[in-house]
Write an enzyme that holds these catalytic residues in place. Structure first.
Site, PDB file in Angstrom:
ATOM      1  N   ARG A  80       1.139  -1.029  -0.099  1.00  0.00           N
ATOM      2  CA  ARG A  80       0.037  -0.386  -0.066  1.00  0.00           C
ATOM      3  C   ARG A  80       0.556   1.026  -0.053  1.00  0.00           C
ATOM      4  O   ARG A  80       1.398   1.599   1.247  1.00  0.00           O
ATOM      5  CB  ARG A  80      -1.248  -0.183   0.846  1.00  0.00           C
ATOM      6  CG  ARG A  80      -1.766   1.582   1.175  1.00  0.00           C
ATOM      7  CD  ARG A  80      -2.806   1.446   3.008  1.00  0.00           C
ATOM      8  NE  ARG A  80      -3.297   2.398   2.921  1.00  0.00           N
ATOM      9  CZ  ARG A  80      -2.871   2.860   3.468  1.00  0.00           C
ATOM     10  NH1 ARG A  80      -2.196   2.869   4.547  1.00  0.00           N
ATOM     11  NH2 ARG A  80      -3.958   4.506   4.454  1.00  0.00           N
ATOM     12  N   ASN A 298      -6.953   2.077   9.903  1.00  0.00           N
ATOM     13  CA  ASN A 298      -6.103   2.144  10.742  1.00  0.00           C
ATOM     14  C   ASN A 298      -5.854   2.470  12.190  1.00  0.00           C
ATOM     15  O   ASN A 298      -6.569   3.264  12.865  1.00  0.00           O
ATOM     16  CB  ASN A 298      -4.627   3.528   9.958  1.00  0.00           C
ATOM     17  CG  ASN A 298      -4.765   3.544   8.726  1.00  0.00           C
ATOM     18  OD1 ASN A 298      -4.668   2.584   7.755  1.00  0.00           O
ATOM     19  ND2 ASN A 298      -4.828   4.297   8.314  1.00  0.00           N
ATOM     20  N   TYR A 300      -4.063   1.982  16.232  1.00  0.00           N
ATOM     21  CA  TYR A 300      -3.186   2.064  16.953  1.00  0.00           C
ATOM     22  C   TYR A 300      -2.737   2.316  17.891  1.00  0.00           C
ATOM     23  O   TYR A 300      -1.941   1.351  18.627  1.00  0.00           O
ATOM     24  CB  TYR A 300      -1.926   3.270  16.011  1.00  0.00           C
ATOM     25  CG  TYR A 300      -1.278   3.571  14.870  1.00  0.00           C
ATOM     26  CD1 TYR A 300      -0.542   2.916  14.544  1.00  0.00           C
ATOM     27  CD2 TYR A 300      -2.252   3.778  13.917  1.00  0.00           C
ATOM     28  CE1 TYR A 300       0.693   2.886  13.896  1.00  0.00           C
ATOM     29  CE2 TYR A 300      -1.275   4.243  13.118  1.00  0.00           C
ATOM     30  CZ  TYR A 300      -0.121   3.705  12.257  1.00  0.00           C
ATOM     31  OH  TYR A 300      -0.020   3.697  11.553  1.00  0.00           O
TER      32      TYR A 300
HETATM   33  O1  IFM Z   1       2.774   7.616   9.533  1.00  0.00           O
HETATM   34  C1  IFM Z   1       1.627   7.860   9.934  1.00  0.00           C
HETATM   35  C2  IFM Z   1       1.064   7.421   9.173  1.00  0.00           C
HETATM   36  O2  IFM Z   1       1.094   8.191   7.731  1.00  0.00           O
HETATM   37  C3  IFM Z   1      -0.425   7.792   8.343  1.00  0.00           C
HETATM   38  N1  IFM Z   1      -1.264   6.714   9.630  1.00  0.00           N
HETATM   39  C4  IFM Z   1      -0.352   6.922  11.202  1.00  0.00           C
HETATM   40  C5  IFM Z   1       1.256   6.800  11.308  1.00  0.00           C
HETATM   41  C6  IFM Z   1       2.069   6.791  12.506  1.00  0.00           C
HETATM   42  O3  IFM Z   1       2.160   7.884  12.808  1.00  0.00           O
END
Ligand code: IFM
Length: 467
Positions: A80, A298, A300
């Site tokens: 990606r 996404n 985290y």
């Molecule tokens: O590096 C970033 C990415 O560009 C977008 N999502 C989170 C990542 C970590 O902060």
């Protein structure tokens, strides 16, 4: 004793890694590329750590062949990456730049030759500066410019690329870019941030419509950065209310229009003092909610939130610009004893299961992909030159298990992309934060696969974990 814990993913599960143009490409002024808002921002003193810029980054523009060989070595099934808008359409309008397009054609061909499926993100934050000068995302016309650009890129690469996502993390573009201003273009105006949010979504819908009309084989989606959200004290009405508000601003304000065709009423009420949502025109939400083939998530970390501190002085939002318009007073807490990454983000793998299952339950019917997941840690090199990034190995391992748990609970998860393939330019943090499974020595551009990369190779090979 070895405990055998077979966690096998469904056949055909996609294992990939992700990057973004400005974070890795470099070659900022080559072959006709013009500045984006991130060039301007990073070259403005005080905006990024140590004044770091993406001018050279990982020099991927020149080293893409080496990088694709590394991907093949890891056994990636998909890669990606994002297209730099000002590289392929300098200035953000008018004709395409053949040299810029040729770079992406070469990259895609190299991937296909190695059996790696290209996944294109059309926008990962590098808005051509001229479009920002004309109003940026708060201006409605930017959505139309984006749709035009998307159709042109699809016209150039659509014969080779099937998987397309429009935007990466529109929350960041809108709220970090125009509310707190910690990201480019660095503006601080909450009403503009909300207009930006809507126009990003409108650009998404218009781009989907344009690409769909041209290509019935395309698999189309958008990537949202979603959070697990918890009240600090589940028995506190104030903390529960804080969690509702932040869930609204982080998650539902994007999920609802894209997947249900409406902004959530409670969030609109929360924001009534900032915006009347007059930027929403008739038909916009129908455009925004065009059916998708996939949703990229996404993930985290988790936000643990609490009610405002009753003793804190009341501040009108424009005196305390944060990324949370209308909820600036909500407190974000860290739980004692919960480990954090080098970004100071709590490691919370169950939050990934929770997020995937929640989306599958509340917004059913769309295949899900984890389009980013990973962790920044301070890495050190052993005397043998190897990088044993045990923290990152453990982070990934826990999140693979969390993804498997979500599938077991019925989430239609079809793939996982690690963030990131390479150490890279971490936006306002510059090069001080390392997310890669492959280390980059920025002085020599030498690449070294870390232990996490070697471990990922094994996971991909057996389509799961065995221990
Ligand atoms: O590096 C970033 C990415 O560009 C977008 N999502 C989170 C990542 C970590 O902060």
């Amino acid at each position: 004793m070895t405990i055998i814990d077979p966690l096998t993913f469904p056949p055909g599960f996609t294992w990939g890694a992700a990057t973004a143009s400005y974070q890795i490409e470099g070659a900022a002024a080559e072959d006709g590329r013009t500045p984006s808002i991130w060039d301007t921002f990073s070259h403005t003193p005080g905006r990024t750590r140590d004044g770091d810029t993406g001018d050279e980054a990982c020099d991927h523009y020149h080293r893409y062949r080496e990088d694709v060989a590394l991907m093949a070595d890891l056994g990636l099934g998909a890669y990606r990456f994002s297209i730099a808008w000002p590289r392929v359409q300098p200035g953000g309008s008018g004709p395409m730049n053949q040299k810029g397009l040729d770079f992406y054609r070469r990259l895609v061909d190299e991937l296909l030759e190695h059996g790696i499926t290209p996944w294109v993100t059309l926008y990962h934050w590098d808005l051509p500066q001229e479009l920002e000068d004309a109003g940026g995302w708060p201006a409605r016309d930017t959505a139309a410019r984006f749709a035009e650009y998307a159709a042109l890129v699809h016209g150039a690469l659509g014969d080779r690329v099937r998987h397309w996502t429009t935007f990466n993390e529109p929350w960041c573009s809108a709220f970090l870019g125009y509310a707190s201003g910690v990201h480019a273009p660095g503006r601080q105006h909450a009403p503009d941030a909300l207009a930006a949010m809507h126009h990003l979504l409108l650009g998404h819908g218009e781009a989907v419509r344009a690409i769909r009309a041209a290509d019935d084989q395309a698999r189309l989606g958008i990537t949202l950065n979603l959070y697990a959200i918890s009240p600090a004290d589940p028995a506190s009405a104030g903390d529960l209310e804080a969690a509702r508000r932040i869930d609204g601003l982080a998650n539902r304000i994007f999920l609802d229009p894209v997947l249900r065709g409406a902004y959530p009423d409670d969030v609109r009420r929360d924001l009534a003092g900032i915006s009347d949502f007059g930027f929403v025109h008739d038909g916009d939400l129908q455009t925004i909610s065009a059916p998708l083939d996939l949703l990229g998530i996404n993930y985290y970390s988790r936000h643990v939130v609490a009610a405002p501190d009753p003793d804190a002085p009341a501040e009108p939002y424009w005196r305390a610009p944060t990324s949370w318009p209308g909820s600036e007073d909500v407190r974000f807490l860290k739980r004692p004893g919960v480990p954090v990454t080098d970004m100071d983000w709590e490691v919370d793998a169950p939050g990934l299961t929770e997020t995937l299952v929640r989306v599958a339950t509340d917004y059913p019917g769309v295949p899900l992909y984890v389009t980013e997941n990973g962790a920044a840690y301070v890495d050190s090199r052993g005397t043998d030159g190897e990088i044993d990034d045990a923290d990152r190995v453990a982070y990934f391992d826990a999140h693979f298990r969390a993804a498997a748990a979500a599938i077991a609970q019925g989430a239609p998860l079809e793939g996982y992309f690690a963030w990131s393939l390479l150490d890279n330019f971490e936006w306002a943090w510059g090069y001080s934060k390392r997310f890669g499974m492959i280390a980059v020595d920025y002085a020599t551009q030498e690449r070294t696969i870390k232990a996490s990369g070697h471990r990922y190779r094994e996971v991909i090979k057996r389509n799961g974990l065995a221990e």
